[in-house]
Design a protein around this motif. Structure first.
Motif, PDB file in Angstrom:
ATOM      1  N   LEU A   5      59.363 -14.667   9.282  1.00 47.38           N
ATOM      2  CA  LEU A   5      57.850 -14.657  10.336  1.00 47.38           C
ATOM      3  C   LEU A   5      56.663 -14.215   9.866  1.00 47.38           C
ATOM      4  N   LEU A 224      43.196 -34.370  17.268  1.00 44.28           N
ATOM      5  CA  LEU A 224      44.267 -33.521  18.104  1.00 44.28           C
ATOM      6  C   LEU A 224      45.794 -34.444  18.254  1.00 44.28           C
ATOM      7  N   TRP A 227      49.358 -33.285  14.109  1.00 46.63           N
ATOM      8  CA  TRP A 227      50.546 -32.664  13.630  1.00 46.63           C
ATOM      9  C   TRP A 227      51.202 -33.652  13.785  1.00 46.63           C
ATOM     10  N   ARG A 228      51.828 -34.378  14.537  1.00 46.13           N
ATOM     11  CA  ARG A 228      52.583 -35.355  14.951  1.00 46.13           C
ATOM     12  C   ARG A 228      52.543 -36.578  13.629  1.00 46.13           C
ATOM     13  N   MET A 242      63.430 -37.858  17.197  1.00 47.70           N
ATOM     14  CA  MET A 242      62.726 -36.819  17.298  1.00 47.70           C
ATOM     15  C   MET A 242      62.367 -36.485  18.572  1.00 47.70           C
TER      16      MET A 242
ATOM     17  N   ASP B  95      57.621 -26.418   7.302  1.00 48.17           N
ATOM     18  CA  ASP B  95      57.172 -28.255   7.862  1.00 48.17           C
ATOM     19  C   ASP B  95      58.447 -28.715   8.448  1.00 48.17           C
ATOM     20  N   LEU B  98      60.226 -27.754  11.421  1.00 45.40           N
ATOM     21  CA  LEU B  98      60.005 -27.622  12.105  1.00 45.40           C
ATOM     22  C   LEU B  98      59.507 -29.098  13.291  1.00 45.40           C
ATOM     23  N   ILE B  99      59.494 -29.994  12.763  1.00 45.39           N
ATOM     24  CA  ILE B  99      58.913 -31.031  13.068  1.00 45.39           C
ATOM     25  C   ILE B  99      60.486 -31.798  14.108  1.00 45.39           C
ATOM     26  N   ARG B 101      60.949 -29.378  16.168  1.00 50.92           N
ATOM     27  CA  ARG B 101      60.452 -29.109  17.604  1.00 50.92           C
ATOM     28  C   ARG B 101      59.168 -29.621  18.029  1.00 50.92           C
ATOM     29  N   THR B 102      59.491 -31.181  17.675  1.00 46.91           N
ATOM     30  CA  THR B 102      58.792 -31.862  18.562  1.00 46.91           C
ATOM     31  C   THR B 102      59.138 -32.957  19.617  1.00 46.91           C
ATOM     32  N   ILE B 105      56.647 -29.783  22.205  1.00 44.20           N
ATOM     33  CA  ILE B 105      55.765 -29.613  21.597  1.00 44.20           C
ATOM     34  C   ILE B 105      54.697 -30.756  21.754  1.00 44.20           C
ATOM     35  N   GLY B 106      53.691 -30.116  22.897  1.00 42.76           N
ATOM     36  CA  GLY B 106      52.694 -31.081  23.356  1.00 42.76           C
ATOM     37  C   GLY B 106      51.825 -31.934  23.074  1.00 42.76           C
ATOM     38  N   PHE B 108      49.358 -33.259  22.114  1.00 38.16           N
ATOM     39  CA  PHE B 108      48.365 -32.234  21.456  1.00 38.16           C
ATOM     40  C   PHE B 108      48.671 -31.199  20.921  1.00 38.16           C
ATOM     41  N   SER B 110      50.428 -28.038  18.144  1.00 33.78           N
ATOM     42  CA  SER B 110      51.294 -27.931  17.291  1.00 33.78           C
ATOM     43  C   SER B 110      51.979 -26.720  17.596  1.00 33.78           C
ATOM     44  N   PRO B 111      52.781 -26.507  16.375  1.00 32.10           N
ATOM     45  CA  PRO B 111      53.873 -25.591  17.029  1.00 32.10           C
ATOM     46  C   PRO B 111      53.738 -23.624  17.585  1.00 32.10           C
ATOM     47  N   TYR B 116      58.253 -21.219  15.651  1.00 35.98           N
ATOM     48  CA  TYR B 116      58.715 -20.401  14.465  1.00 35.98           C
ATOM     49  C   TYR B 116      60.019 -19.660  14.695  1.00 35.98           C
ATOM     50  N   ASP B 117      60.221 -18.821  15.932  1.00 37.09           N
ATOM     51  CA  ASP B 117      60.856 -18.321  16.342  1.00 37.09           C
ATOM     52  C   ASP B 117      62.150 -18.704  16.345  1.00 37.09           C
ATOM     53  N   VAL B 119      63.009 -22.058  14.501  1.00 42.95           N
ATOM     54  CA  VAL B 119      63.467 -22.385  13.129  1.00 42.95           C
ATOM     55  C   VAL B 119      64.052 -20.954  12.197  1.00 42.95           C
TER      56      VAL B 119
END
Lengths: 344, 265
Positions: A5, A224, A227-228, A242, B95, B98-99, B101-102, B105-106, B108, B110-111, B116-117, B119
Motif C-alpha cells: 500500500l 470522467l 479509468w474505464r 468485469m 493496475d 485493479l480492473i 474492481r470495476t 467502482i462508479g 465516473f 477511479s479506484p 487497493y485494500d 487488491v
C-alpha cells in the motif's frame, strides 16, 4: 502500513506531482506566448491589461497593444491549448478503445472526415456552427466506416484498422479535392485551401467560443470515463465479464473523441500527428494507466501545440501554417520514439 | 451455494452450438469440462457468463436467474479467468488487478483506498507481491495466469470460471496454478474450468463433464466417467486408465495414450 500500500500510494503521489508540473509548464508557456510575436507583450503589461479589464480602470498602454492581446493573441493561445488537448485526448482514447497504440484521429479517418464535412460547409457558405456540425457528422461517419471495414477484414486487427483507416483517409482526401475543384476559385477555393493547411492564426473570439464548448464538454466526459478505458484495452469480452456495459461505453467514447477531433479540425484545419505522438510521449512519461495517461495527454498536447505555435510565429516573418510544422516535427519524432522502444 | 445451468441451447446466427447442456457446481467443488476442439466448451462459458444470448434453458445461481441480471450483478457472482494473452499496453500488475474492481467502482470514479485494500489482500493470498511493480507484459505465462486469477478474485465472486488455466504453461507452472485452484475451491469458491488434459479431471476435480458436438456425454465423478471408452468417444484415441500408487502411498488414476510406439533403443 504494509509495503504494497505504501508503494502504491507513492506511485500515485509521483503521478499527481507530474501532472501538477505539466500544469505549471502550461501556465508558464501561456504567459510567455503573449511576449512572442510582432507585438511582444511583457508579463507586467499583460497583468496590467487584464487587471484593467477586470476592474475597469485605464492602463495607459497603447490601444493597438490591447487589440493584439485580446482579439488576436489571447484567442490564438487558447485555441492552441484546447486544440492540442483535444487532439491528444482523442488520440489516447481511440488507442485504448481500439486496443491499438498505432492509431490516431488522423488514422481513424476522423480528421479527414471532419475535414470533408468542414469543406462542404465552407463550400455551402454555412457559418461557424454549420462547419462545426458538418465536421462532426462527417467525422463520426468516417470513424464508424473505418472501424466497420476493419472488423470485416480477416487479418491481424491492429493492421486491419490501420489499413482501413488509410483507405478511408484516401477516399476523404479525394472528396475534399473534388469540393476544391468545384469551389469558386476566387473566393471559396483559397479559404478551403488555407484552412486545410492547419493554422491557428486568424481565429476570432466568436469562432473560438463555438468550438471551445464541444471540446471542453467532450474532453471532460473522456476524463470522467478515463479509468474505464483500462478495462476496454483488455478486449470487449473481458470488460463485459468485469461488469461493464461495453456497447454503451464504446459509443460514448467514440462520440466524445470524434466530437473533440471534429471541433478542433473545424476551427484550425488539419493539424496532423499530435494525436499519435503525444499519447505515446505521455505513455513514456506516466505509463499506460488511463487514470494518469489521459490527463497527462491532455496537458502535454496543450504544451506541444503552444510550443509549436510559438515557433510558427517566430520562425519567419511569413507565418508558417502550424499543420505543416506538426507534420515536419511529428514524423521524425515518432520515428525516433518507435526506434527507441521495442514495445509501444 | 450452487450454480446450475439447465438445458442450455445457444449458438451464433443460425448455427446451434449447444444442444441442451446441463451442469451444476457447488461451493468447494472443481468442475472440469473436457471435450475436443469445437465441442462447444468456450460457447458454454460464454453462455454462463452472459456474453452470448441463450436461446433456451436457464442459468441459475441460488435460484436467481443470471440471465436476467445486469452485467455488474453477474460480475459480483462469476469471476472469469481468460487464457493468458498479450495486451496492447504494458500495464503494471497492480493496475491489471485493479480492473477487476470495476463492478464496485462508479462509472465516473477511479479506484479508492478500499479497492487497493482488496487488491492487497488477494495479492498476499496468492503470494504475488513481488510481481506488483512489474509490467504485465514482462511476466512469464504462469505469472500472468496468477495475475488474471487475482483480477477475477478481487471481484469477490462466488464462482470462478477458468478457460484452460494451464494452457501454454510449463509443467511446473501447470501444477502450481492447479494447486492454487484447489486452494481457492477449498476456501469457498465454486470453480468451473476447461481443460484438455484428462489428468486435470482425475487429479484435481470433484466432477467432470464430457462435451462433444454441443451435447453432454458424461457428467459425474471423474474416476467414474473418465474411462477408456469415453476417451475414445471424445478424442478418438485409445487410452489406458491406470491406477498408480504414489510414493506417498496415495492411490490415483492416470490416463495414458495407447498408441505410444515402442521407442528405439
Amino acid at each position: 502500513m504494509n509495503p504494497f500500500l505504501t508503494n502504491e500510494a507513492r506511485r500515485r503521489g509521483v503521478n499527481s506531482l507530474l501532472l501538477i508540473l505539466l500544469l505549471l509548464v502550461i501556465i508558464f508557456l501561456f504567459i510567455i506566448s503573449f511576449a512572442l510575436g510582432r507585438y511582444p507583450t511583457a508579463p507586467r503589461d499583460l497583468l496590467t491589461m487584464i487587471g484593467s479589464r477586470l476592474f475597469n480602470y485605464s492602463h495607459g498602454l497603447p490601444d493597438v497593444l490591447e487589440t493584439v492581446v485580446f482579439n488576436v493573441r489571447l484567442p490564438r493561445i487558447i485555441a492552441a491549448i484546447i486544440v492540442g488537448a483535444a487532439l491528444s485526448a482523442a488520440g489516447a482514447a481511440y488507442q485504448g478503445l481500439f486496443r491499438n497504440p498505432l492509431i490516431s484521429p488522423d488514422i481513424m479517418g476522423a480528421s479527414a472526415g471532419a475535414g470533408l464535412g468542414a469543406a462542404v460547409a465552407i463550400y455551402l457558405s454555412l457559418g461557424p456552427l454549420g462547419v462545426q456540425v458538418y465536421a462532426f457528422i462527417f467525422g463520426l461517419s468516417a470513424v464508424m466506416i473505418t472501424y466497420g471495414i476493419s472488423t470485416r477484414m480477416r487479418s491481424d486487427p491492429t493492421l486491419s484498422l490501420i489499413l482501413s483507416g488509410i483507405m478511408m483517409g484516401s477516399v476523404f482526401s479525394a472528396l475534399i479535392c473534388l469540393i476544391k475543384y468545384v469551389a469558386d476559385p476566387f473566393e471559396k477555393l483559397p479559404s478551403i485551401t488555407f484552412w486545410m493547411m492547419g493554422s491557428l492564426s486568424g481565429i476570432n473570439p466568436p469562432e473560438l467560443a463555438v468550438t471551445a464548448l464541444p471540446i471542453i464538454a467532450g474532453t471532460a466526459v473522456l476524463l470522467l470515463l478515463r479509468w474505464r478505458l483500462n478495462a476496454l484495452t483488455f478486449g470487449d469480452e473481458e470488460a463485459m465479464t468485469m461488469g461493464l456495459n461495453v456497447t454503451w461505453l464504446r459509443m460514448v467514447i467514440i462520440v466524445c473523441a470524434t466530437l473533440v477531433t471534429s471541433a478542433a479540425v473545424s476551427i484550425t484545419g488539419l493539424i496532423g500527428w499530435v494525436g499519435l505522438v503525444i499519447p505515446h510521449l505521455a505513455r513514456m512519461l506516466v505509463g499506460p494507466d488511463y487514470k494518469v495517461l489521459l490527463p497527462a495527454s491532455v496537458l502535454m498536447g496543450a504544451i506541444y501545440l503552444l510550443l509549436v505555435d510559438d515557433i510558427a510565429r517566430l520562425a519567419s516573418s511569413l507565418e508558417i501554417p502550424i499543420g505543416i510544422l506538426t507534420s515536419l516535427l511529428g514524423v521524425p519524432f515518432f520515428l525516433y520514439l518507435f526506434s527507441q522502444r521495442k514495445e509501444i | 451455494m450452487k450454480l446450475e445451468a439447465t438445458n442450455i441451447h445457444c449458438g451464433y446466427n443460425n448455427k446451434i452450438v449447444l444442444k441442451g447442456v446441463d451442469l451444476s457446481v457447488s461451493t468447494g467443488e472443481i468442475l472440469c469440462i473436457l471435450g475436443p476442439n469445437g465441442s462447444g466448451k468456450s460457447t458454454l462459458f460464454k453462455a454462463i457468463l452472459g456474453l452470448i444470448k441463450v436461446q433456451e434453458g436457464r442459468v441459475m445461481f441460488n435460484n436467481q436467474s443470471l440471465l436476467k441480471m445486469s452485467r455488474s450483478q453477474v460480475a459480483r457472482i462469476i469471476g472469469y479467468v481468460p487464457q493468458t494473452h498479450d495486451p496492447p499496453f504494458p500495464f503494471k500488475v497492480t493496475d491489471v488487478i485493479l480492473i477487476g474492481r470495476t463492478t464496485y467502482i462508479g462509472t465516473f470514479s477511479s479506484p479508492s483506498a478500499e479497492d487497493y485494500d482488496a487488491v492487497e489482500e488477494v495479492v498476499a493470498s496468492l503470494k504475488i507481491g513481488h510481481l506488483c511493480h512489474k509490467a504485465y507484459t514482462q511476466l512469464s505465462g504462469g505469472e500472468r495466469q496468477l495475475v488474471l486469477i487475482a483480477r477475477a478474485l478481487v471481484q469477490n465472486p462466488k464462482v470462478l470460471v477458468m478457460d484452460e488455466p494451464t494452457a501454454s504453461l510449463d509443467y511446473g507452472n501447470q501444477l502450481m496454478v492447479l494447486e492454487h485452484v484447489q486452494e481457492l475451491a477449498a476456501s469457498g469458491l465454486a470453480v468451473i474450468m476447461i481443460s484438455h488434459m484428462p489428468e486435470h479431471a482425475l487429479l484435481y476435480s470433484n466432477r467432470a463433464v464430457l462435451l462433444k458436438n454441443g451435447r453432454i456425454h458424461g457428467n459425474g465423478i471423474p474416476e467414474e466417467i473418465v474411462t477408456e471408452d469415453n476417451m475414445k468417444l471424445l478424442y478418438g484415441i485409445d487410452t489406458t486408465i491406470a491406477s498408480v500408487t504414489l510414493n506417498s502411498g496415495q492411490l490415483i488414476k492416470v490416463c495414458v495414450p495407447e498408441q505410444v510406439k515402442s521407442k528405439r533403443r
